[in-house]
Design a protein around this motif. Structure first.
Motif, PDB file in Angstrom:
ATOM      1  N   THR A  21       0.816  -1.090  -0.084  1.00  0.00           N
ATOM      2  CA  THR A  21       0.077  -0.027   0.001  1.00  0.00           C
ATOM      3  C   THR A  21       0.910   1.326   0.108  1.00  0.00           C
ATOM      4  OG1 THR A  21      -0.181  -0.321   2.323  1.00  0.00           O
ATOM      5  CG2 THR A  21      -2.162  -0.868   0.955  1.00  0.00           C
ATOM      6  N   THR A  22       2.019   1.113   0.581  1.00  0.00           N
ATOM      7  CA  THR A  22       3.052   2.259   0.471  1.00  0.00           C
ATOM      8  C   THR A  22       3.433   2.503  -1.092  1.00  0.00           C
ATOM      9  OG1 THR A  22       3.555   1.951   2.736  1.00  0.00           O
ATOM     10  CG2 THR A  22       5.041   3.405   1.502  1.00  0.00           C
ATOM     11  N   PRO A  27       9.593   9.522  -0.121  1.00  0.00           N
ATOM     12  CA  PRO A  27       8.639  10.261  -0.246  1.00  0.00           C
ATOM     13  C   PRO A  27       8.660  11.154  -1.754  1.00  0.00           C
ATOM     14  CG  PRO A  27       9.460  10.351   1.741  1.00  0.00           C
ATOM     15  CD  PRO A  27      10.449   9.625   1.068  1.00  0.00           C
ATOM     16  N   SER A  28       7.634  11.573  -2.160  1.00  0.00           N
ATOM     17  CA  SER A  28       7.806  12.247  -3.369  1.00  0.00           C
ATOM     18  C   SER A  28       8.577  13.665  -3.085  1.00  0.00           C
ATOM     19  CB  SER A  28       6.316  12.838  -3.903  1.00  0.00           C
ATOM     20  OG  SER A  28       5.542  11.553  -4.012  1.00  0.00           O
ATOM     21  N   GLY A  53      -3.986   9.395   0.049  1.00  0.00           N
ATOM     22  CA  GLY A  53      -2.762   8.594   0.594  1.00  0.00           C
ATOM     23  C   GLY A  53      -1.534   9.743   0.683  1.00  0.00           C
ATOM     24  N   PRO A  54      -1.814  10.747   1.634  1.00  0.00           N
ATOM     25  CA  PRO A  54      -0.651  11.659   2.028  1.00  0.00           C
ATOM     26  C   PRO A  54       0.609  11.168   2.445  1.00  0.00           C
ATOM     27  CG  PRO A  54      -2.309  11.866   3.539  1.00  0.00           C
ATOM     28  CD  PRO A  54      -3.018  10.932   2.497  1.00  0.00           C
ATOM     29  N   GLY A  55       0.384   9.883   3.053  1.00  0.00           N
ATOM     30  CA  GLY A  55       1.764   9.357   3.756  1.00  0.00           C
ATOM     31  C   GLY A  55       2.313  10.039   4.833  1.00  0.00           C
ATOM     32  N   GLU A  77      -5.923   9.039   4.531  1.00  0.00           N
ATOM     33  CA  GLU A  77      -4.846   8.029   4.642  1.00  0.00           C
ATOM     34  C   GLU A  77      -5.238   6.861   5.289  1.00  0.00           C
ATOM     35  OE1 GLU A  77      -1.397   8.010   3.461  1.00  0.00           O
ATOM     36  OE2 GLU A  77      -1.801   6.014   4.509  1.00  0.00           O
ATOM     37  N   LEU A  78      -5.062   5.734   4.638  1.00  0.00           N
ATOM     38  CA  LEU A  78      -5.286   4.395   5.305  1.00  0.00           C
ATOM     39  C   LEU A  78      -4.284   3.912   6.342  1.00  0.00           C
ATOM     40  CD1 LEU A  78      -6.483   1.246   4.294  1.00  0.00           C
ATOM     41  CD2 LEU A  78      -4.218   1.063   3.027  1.00  0.00           C
ATOM     42  N   PHE A  82       1.057   6.410   9.432  1.00  0.00           N
ATOM     43  CA  PHE A  82       1.093   7.798   8.609  1.00  0.00           C
ATOM     44  C   PHE A  82       0.149   8.854   9.161  1.00  0.00           C
ATOM     45  CE2 PHE A  82       3.046   5.372   4.650  1.00  0.00           C
ATOM     46  CZ  PHE A  82       4.076   5.894   5.022  1.00  0.00           C
ATOM     47  N   ILE A 110      -9.785   5.254   1.082  1.00  0.00           N
ATOM     48  CA  ILE A 110     -10.513   6.307   0.372  1.00  0.00           C
ATOM     49  C   ILE A 110     -11.865   5.531  -0.247  1.00  0.00           C
ATOM     50  CG2 ILE A 110      -9.395   5.387  -1.635  1.00  0.00           C
ATOM     51  CD1 ILE A 110     -10.912   8.934  -1.076  1.00  0.00           C
ATOM     52  N   GLN A 111     -11.908   4.206  -0.304  1.00  0.00           N
ATOM     53  CA  GLN A 111     -13.188   3.457  -0.621  1.00  0.00           C
ATOM     54  C   GLN A 111     -14.155   3.775   0.411  1.00  0.00           C
ATOM     55  OE1 GLN A 111     -10.167   2.357  -0.625  1.00  0.00           O
ATOM     56  NE2 GLN A 111      -9.923   0.494  -1.858  1.00  0.00           N
ATOM     57  N   GLY A 125      -2.104  10.223  -4.112  1.00  0.00           N
ATOM     58  CA  GLY A 125      -0.605   9.632  -4.244  1.00  0.00           C
ATOM     59  C   GLY A 125      -0.581   8.036  -4.178  1.00  0.00           C
ATOM     60  N   LEU A 126      -1.770   7.448  -4.478  1.00  0.00           N
ATOM     61  CA  LEU A 126      -2.053   5.992  -4.262  1.00  0.00           C
ATOM     62  C   LEU A 126      -1.063   5.166  -5.321  1.00  0.00           C
ATOM     63  CD1 LEU A 126      -5.782   5.494  -3.746  1.00  0.00           C
ATOM     64  CD2 LEU A 126      -4.127   6.052  -2.036  1.00  0.00           C
TER      65      LEU A 126
HETATM   66  C1  LIG Z   1       3.374   6.103  -2.801  1.00  0.00           C
HETATM   67  S1  LIG Z   1       2.709   6.629  -0.971  1.00  0.00           S
HETATM   68  C2  LIG Z   1       2.650   8.251  -1.300  1.00  0.00           C
HETATM   69  C3  LIG Z   1       2.959   9.099  -0.110  1.00  0.00           C
HETATM   70  C4  LIG Z   1       3.014  10.601  -0.149  1.00  0.00           C
HETATM   71  N1  LIG Z   1       1.749  11.180  -0.834  1.00  0.00           N
HETATM   72  C5  LIG Z   1       4.202  11.037  -1.126  1.00  0.00           C
HETATM   73  O1  LIG Z   1       3.907  11.101  -2.353  1.00  0.00           O
HETATM   74  O2  LIG Z   1       5.301  10.950  -0.690  1.00  0.00           O
HETATM   75  C6  LIG Z   1       0.880   5.851  -1.026  1.00  0.00           C
HETATM   76  C7  LIG Z   1       0.152   6.434   0.026  1.00  0.00           C
HETATM   77  O3  LIG Z   1      -1.184   5.779  -0.127  1.00  0.00           O
HETATM   78  C8  LIG Z   1      -1.881   5.386   1.069  1.00  0.00           C
HETATM   79  N2  LIG Z   1      -2.823   4.215   0.651  1.00  0.00           N
HETATM   80  C9  LIG Z   1      -2.620   3.201  -0.128  1.00  0.00           C
HETATM   81  N3  LIG Z   1      -3.920   2.607  -0.269  1.00  0.00           N
HETATM   82  C10 LIG Z   1      -4.903   3.528   0.174  1.00  0.00           C
HETATM   83  C11 LIG Z   1      -6.291   3.755   0.341  1.00  0.00           C
HETATM   84  N4  LIG Z   1      -7.031   2.892  -0.461  1.00  0.00           N
HETATM   85  N5  LIG Z   1      -6.886   4.793   0.606  1.00  0.00           N
HETATM   86  C12 LIG Z   1      -6.085   5.820   1.360  1.00  0.00           C
HETATM   87  N6  LIG Z   1      -4.845   5.722   1.385  1.00  0.00           N
HETATM   88  C13 LIG Z   1      -4.165   4.819   0.906  1.00  0.00           C
HETATM   89  C14 LIG Z   1      -0.610   4.610   1.655  1.00  0.00           C
HETATM   90  O4  LIG Z   1      -0.749   4.521   3.075  1.00  0.00           O
HETATM   91  C15 LIG Z   1       0.559   5.723   1.382  1.00  0.00           C
HETATM   92  O5  LIG Z   1       0.485   6.591   2.502  1.00  0.00           O
END
Ligand SMILES: C[S@@+](CC[C@H](N)C(=O)[O-])C[C@H]1O[C@@H](n2cnc3c(N)ncnc32)[C@H](O)[C@@H]1O
Length: 224
Positions: A21-22, A27-28, A53-55, A77-78, A82, A110-111, A125-126
């Motif tokens: 899921t990460t 991080p971006s 997905g702000p991480g 955020e899941l 985070f 998010i679902q 950012g998912l």
């Molecule tokens: C690639 S990281 C991006 C983190 C941050 N936005 C960045 O760009 O550094 C993906 C993020 O999406 C979150 N995530 C994954 N599936 C998710 C979902 N179904 N709903 C909400 N957040 C989710 C993860 O926990 C993680 O924080």
């Protein structure tokens, strides 16, 4: 400990604990964050913005930099760690702290987000390319339902990531990647307004900016 060091430490812990899921190794970058936040502050009236997905908040920081006092930001955020890290940042760390009253943090997938608040902008950012195709479709449908008519959806994917994954994937996974490609291609054909190439990121990324039509897609249950 310095803010960025705490941020990287938490991110790496979660990469090992929850890679699926990460979905990233870092991080971006600021460049990627700025591209994702391109449409923040670009409206006559106030904007409701959703970041999915702000991480650790790498992109959030770029959104905040463009937000005006009348704008509002929701973060969904899941990952519990985070979400807790973000709460801490908004309580104690500048520049996050001064936006406390404009921001809400929701710890949930998010679902499951409520559809009572429509958004002008959704920034995601998912790591969609990590998920089953049905989940990708479900998440995209959900985000489109959450947009106001004329709203923008911006999300990134690493350049060429599906091709690279396919090289080492088994048959079932290659099929999954083909299905995701088809979902994206249809979405881009109908609604992509702009695509940014962001080289200053590890790895480099495309940012897709979409303006879906109100009657676009929905294959999952309609708002009700
Ligand atoms: C690639 S990281 C991006 C983190 C941050 N936005 C960045 O760009 O550094 C993906 C993020 O999406 C979150 N995530 C994954 N599936 C998710 C979902 N179904 N709903 C909400 N957040 C989710 C993860 O926990 C993680 O924080």
């Amino acid at each position: 400990m310095k803010g960025w060091l705490r941020e990287y430490r938490l991110f790496w812990q979660e990469v090992w604990r929850a890679y699926h899921t990460t979905g990233a190794i870092l991080p971006s970058s600021r460049s990627l964050g700025r591209s994702l936040a391109r449409y923040v502050g670009q409206a006559d009236g106030p904007q409701w913005i959703l970041e999915v997905g702000p991480g650790t908040g790498a992109v959030t920081r770029c959104i905040l930099a463009r937000m005006r006092p009348e704008d509002r930001l929701d973060l969904v955020e899941l990952n519990e760690r985070f979400a807790a890290g973000l709460r801490q940042r908004f309580e104690a760390e500048e520049p996050f702290r001064k936006f406390q009253t404009q921001v809400r943090i929701f710890h949930m997938p998010i679902q499951q987000a409520s559809e009572n608040q429509p958004y002008d902008l959704i920034i995601s950012g998912l790591p969609l390319n990590n998920f089953p195709a049905a989940v990708v479709q479900e998440i995209l449908d959900k985000m489109i339902r959450l947009l106001k008519p004329g709203g923008m959806l911006s999300f990134f994917e690493y350049i060429g990531i599906r091709k690279m994954k396919a090289l080492i994937a088994g048959r079932a996974d290659r099929q999954r990647l083909r299905e995701i490609k088809a979902i994206f291609q249809e979405l881009f054909r109908q609604s992509e307004k702009r695509r940014d190439w962001v080289w200053l990121n590890t790895p480099p990324a495309w940012v897709h900016h979409l303006q879906p039509q109100p009657n676009h897609l929905p294959t999952s249950p309609a708002r009700g």
